[in-house]
Design a protein around this motif. Structure first.
Motif, mmCIF file in Angstrom:
data_model
loop_
_atom_site.group_PDB
_atom_site.id
_atom_site.type_symbol
_atom_site.label_atom_id
_atom_site.label_comp_id
_atom_site.label_asym_id
_atom_site.label_seq_id
_atom_site.Cartn_x
_atom_site.Cartn_y
_atom_site.Cartn_z
ATOM 1 N N LYS A 76 0.812 -1.214 0.000
ATOM 2 C CA LYS A 76 0.000 0.000 0.000
ATOM 3 C C LYS A 76 0.849 1.270 0.000
ATOM 4 C CE LYS A 76 -3.922 -2.105 2.398
ATOM 5 N NZ LYS A 76 -4.824 -2.029 3.592
ATOM 6 N N ASN A 77 2.169 1.123 0.037
ATOM 7 C CA ASN A 77 3.050 2.291 0.112
ATOM 8 C C ASN A 77 2.633 3.217 1.254
ATOM 9 O OD1 ASN A 77 5.043 1.890 -1.819
ATOM 10 N ND2 ASN A 77 4.656 3.837 -2.836
ATOM 11 N N THR A 78 2.348 2.600 2.380
ATOM 12 C CA THR A 78 1.827 3.346 3.515
ATOM 13 C C THR A 78 2.567 2.940 4.782
ATOM 14 O OG1 THR A 78 -0.371 3.519 2.507
ATOM 15 C CG2 THR A 78 -0.238 3.843 4.887
ATOM 16 N N VAL A 79 2.870 3.916 5.616
ATOM 17 C CA VAL A 79 3.424 3.644 6.934
ATOM 18 C C VAL A 79 2.439 4.127 7.982
ATOM 19 C CG1 VAL A 79 5.815 3.676 6.190
ATOM 20 C CG2 VAL A 79 4.737 5.803 6.968
ATOM 21 N N TYR A 80 2.557 3.539 9.147
ATOM 22 C CA TYR A 80 1.615 3.808 10.224
ATOM 23 C C TYR A 80 2.362 4.154 11.502
ATOM 24 C CZ TYR A 80 -1.287 1.168 6.963
ATOM 25 O OH TYR A 80 -1.929 0.722 5.830
ATOM 26 N N LEU A 81 1.706 4.938 12.324
ATOM 27 C CA LEU A 81 2.190 5.196 13.674
ATOM 28 C C LEU A 81 1.037 4.897 14.621
ATOM 29 C CD1 LEU A 81 4.615 6.232 15.357
ATOM 30 C CD2 LEU A 81 3.491 8.481 15.348
ATOM 31 N N GLN A 82 1.150 3.784 15.304
ATOM 32 C CA GLN A 82 0.144 3.397 16.285
ATOM 33 C C GLN A 82 0.517 4.009 17.620
ATOM 34 O OE1 GLN A 82 -2.790 1.357 15.930
ATOM 35 N NE2 GLN A 82 -3.134 2.279 17.947
ATOM 36 N N MET A 83 -0.391 4.792 18.174
ATOM 37 C CA MET A 83 -0.128 5.497 19.427
ATOM 38 C C MET A 83 -1.146 5.051 20.465
ATOM 39 S SD MET A 83 0.655 9.310 17.894
ATOM 40 C CE MET A 83 -1.044 9.567 17.392
ATOM 41 N N THR A 84 -0.666 4.615 21.597
ATOM 42 C CA THR A 84 -1.547 4.163 22.666
ATOM 43 C C THR A 84 -1.267 4.938 23.945
ATOM 44 O OG1 THR A 84 -0.012 2.433 23.374
ATOM 45 C CG2 THR A 84 -1.615 1.847 21.676
ATOM 46 N N ASN A 85 -2.196 4.836 24.881
ATOM 47 C CA ASN A 85 -2.060 5.493 26.187
ATOM 48 C C ASN A 85 -1.600 6.944 26.029
ATOM 49 O OD1 ASN A 85 -2.145 5.674 28.963
ATOM 50 N ND2 ASN A 85 -0.091 4.859 29.252
ATOM 51 N N LEU A 86 -2.295 7.647 25.183
ATOM 52 C CA LEU A 86 -1.914 9.024 24.881
ATOM 53 C C LEU A 86 -2.123 9.933 26.080
ATOM 54 C CD1 LEU A 86 -3.406 9.126 21.299
ATOM 55 C CD2 LEU A 86 -1.014 9.593 21.848
ATOM 56 N N ASN A 87 -1.272 10.954 26.179
ATOM 57 C CA ASN A 87 -1.416 11.960 27.226
ATOM 58 C C ASN A 87 -1.301 13.343 26.607
ATOM 59 O OD1 ASN A 87 1.502 12.745 27.288
ATOM 60 N ND2 ASN A 87 1.734 10.624 27.958
ATOM 61 N N VAL A 88 -1.567 14.356 27.405
ATOM 62 C CA VAL A 88 -1.648 15.717 26.865
ATOM 63 C C VAL A 88 -0.322 16.167 26.260
ATOM 64 C CG1 VAL A 88 -3.565 16.420 28.328
ATOM 65 C CG2 VAL A 88 -1.212 16.698 29.149
ATOM 66 N N GLU A 89 0.785 15.591 26.734
ATOM 67 C CA GLU A 89 2.095 15.963 26.190
ATOM 68 C C GLU A 89 2.301 15.442 24.767
ATOM 69 O OE1 GLU A 89 1.989 16.657 30.271
ATOM 70 O OE2 GLU A 89 1.782 14.672 29.357
ATOM 71 N N ASP A 90 1.432 14.562 24.324
ATOM 72 C CA ASP A 90 1.508 14.048 22.949
ATOM 73 C C ASP A 90 0.790 14.971 21.963
ATOM 74 O OD1 ASP A 90 1.020 10.834 24.394
ATOM 75 O OD2 ASP A 90 2.929 11.639 23.640
ATOM 76 N N THR A 91 0.117 15.978 22.465
ATOM 77 C CA THR A 91 -0.581 16.908 21.589
ATOM 78 C C THR A 91 0.423 17.637 20.698
ATOM 79 O OG1 THR A 91 -2.409 17.242 23.123
ATOM 80 C CG2 THR A 91 -1.996 18.992 21.511
ATOM 81 N N ALA A 92 0.202 17.548 19.392
ATOM 82 C CA ALA A 92 1.133 18.132 18.422
ATOM 83 C C ALA A 92 0.590 17.907 17.018
ATOM 84 C CB ALA A 92 2.514 17.501 18.548
ATOM 85 N N VAL A 93 1.235 18.562 16.074
ATOM 86 C CA VAL A 93 1.032 18.207 14.671
ATOM 87 C C VAL A 93 2.062 17.134 14.337
ATOM 88 C CG1 VAL A 93 1.043 18.990 12.282
ATOM 89 C CG2 VAL A 93 0.211 20.513 14.090
ATOM 90 N N TYR A 94 1.583 16.040 13.784
ATOM 91 C CA TYR A 94 2.447 14.918 13.440
ATOM 92 C C TYR A 94 2.707 14.933 11.942
ATOM 93 C CZ TYR A 94 2.117 13.008 18.127
ATOM 94 O OH TYR A 94 2.228 12.828 19.487
ATOM 95 N N PHE A 95 3.992 14.817 11.601
ATOM 96 C CA PHE A 95 4.412 14.876 10.215
ATOM 97 C C PHE A 95 5.053 13.564 9.798
ATOM 98 C CE2 PHE A 95 3.896 19.395 9.431
ATOM 99 C CZ PHE A 95 3.993 19.957 10.702
ATOM 100 N N CYS A 96 4.807 13.208 8.572
ATOM 101 C CA CYS A 96 5.484 12.095 7.928
ATOM 102 C C CYS A 96 6.557 12.676 7.004
ATOM 103 C CB CYS A 96 4.457 11.289 7.128
ATOM 104 S SG CYS A 96 5.129 9.974 6.127
ATOM 105 N N ALA A 97 7.695 11.989 6.914
ATOM 106 C CA ALA A 97 8.788 12.473 6.075
ATOM 107 C C ALA A 97 9.470 11.297 5.389
ATOM 108 C CB ALA A 97 9.796 13.245 6.915
ATOM 109 N N ALA A 98 10.191 11.586 4.311
ATOM 110 C CA ALA A 98 10.880 10.533 3.561
ATOM 111 C C ALA A 98 12.274 11.003 3.164
ATOM 112 C CB ALA A 98 10.087 10.154 2.312
ATOM 113 N N ARG A 99 13.195 10.039 3.132
ATOM 114 C CA ARG A 99 14.552 10.330 2.684
ATOM 115 C C ARG A 99 15.095 9.092 1.994
ATOM 116 N NH1 ARG A 99 19.033 8.720 5.630
ATOM 117 N NH2 ARG A 99 20.109 10.662 5.103
ATOM 118 N N GLN A 100 15.995 9.280 1.083
ATOM 119 C CA GLN A 100 16.667 8.150 0.461
ATOM 120 C C GLN A 100 17.776 7.667 1.366
ATOM 121 O OE1 GLN A 100 17.357 9.974 -3.597
ATOM 122 N NE2 GLN A 100 16.583 7.994 -4.225
ATOM 123 N N GLY A 101 17.904 6.343 1.455
ATOM 124 C CA GLY A 101 18.964 5.800 2.276
ATOM 125 C C GLY A 101 18.477 5.363 3.631
#
Length: 123
Positions: A76-101
């Motif tokens: 699917k050319n897709t990556v995932y980030l499974q996040m559990t037991n979240l707390n207020v310190e996890d509040t943020a904008v989450y970005f995906c990025a790619a690099r060669q190598g």
């Protein structure tokens, strides 16, 4: 041209879970490492996790490694980030990025970025 599109963010209560997705186009996973970063208001962009899907290599930063898991689906050319037991310190904008190598843990080492998805954890 590599394009990355994140999804799956939202509002969740403390202790809840979310799964973020990053769909990639314009490249195949065979030569790219994918990374997850987050940026809270007034703070610098922070490394969260990286995955080299073709080799099954992953790394999650120590501060969240007991709660977050990174994975990928080559078909699917897709990556995932499974996040559990979240707390207020996890509040943020989450970005995906790619690099060669291989894996990298700093933002400047990544060449392509998604638009980000907001994760808000309420107390």
């Amino acid at each position: 041209q590599v394009q990355l599109v994140e999804s799956g963010g939202g509002l969740v209560q403390t202790g809840g879970s979310l799964r973020l997705s990053c769909a990639a186009s314009g490249h195949t996973f065979s030569s790219y490492t994918m990374g997850w970063f987050r940026q809270a208001p007034g703070k610098e962009r922070e490394f969260v996790a990286t995955i080299w899907v073709s080799f099954g290599l992953t790394h999650v930063t120590n501060s969240v490694k007991d709660r977050f898991t990174v994975s990928g689906d080559k078909a699917k050319n897709t990556v995932y980030l499974q996040m559990t037991n979240l707390n207020v310190e996890d509040t943020a904008v989450y970005f995906c990025a790619a690099r060669q190598g291989g894996a990298a843990q700093t933002a400047p080492e990544y060449d392509y970025w998604g638009q980000g998805t907001q994760v808000t954890v309420s107390s």
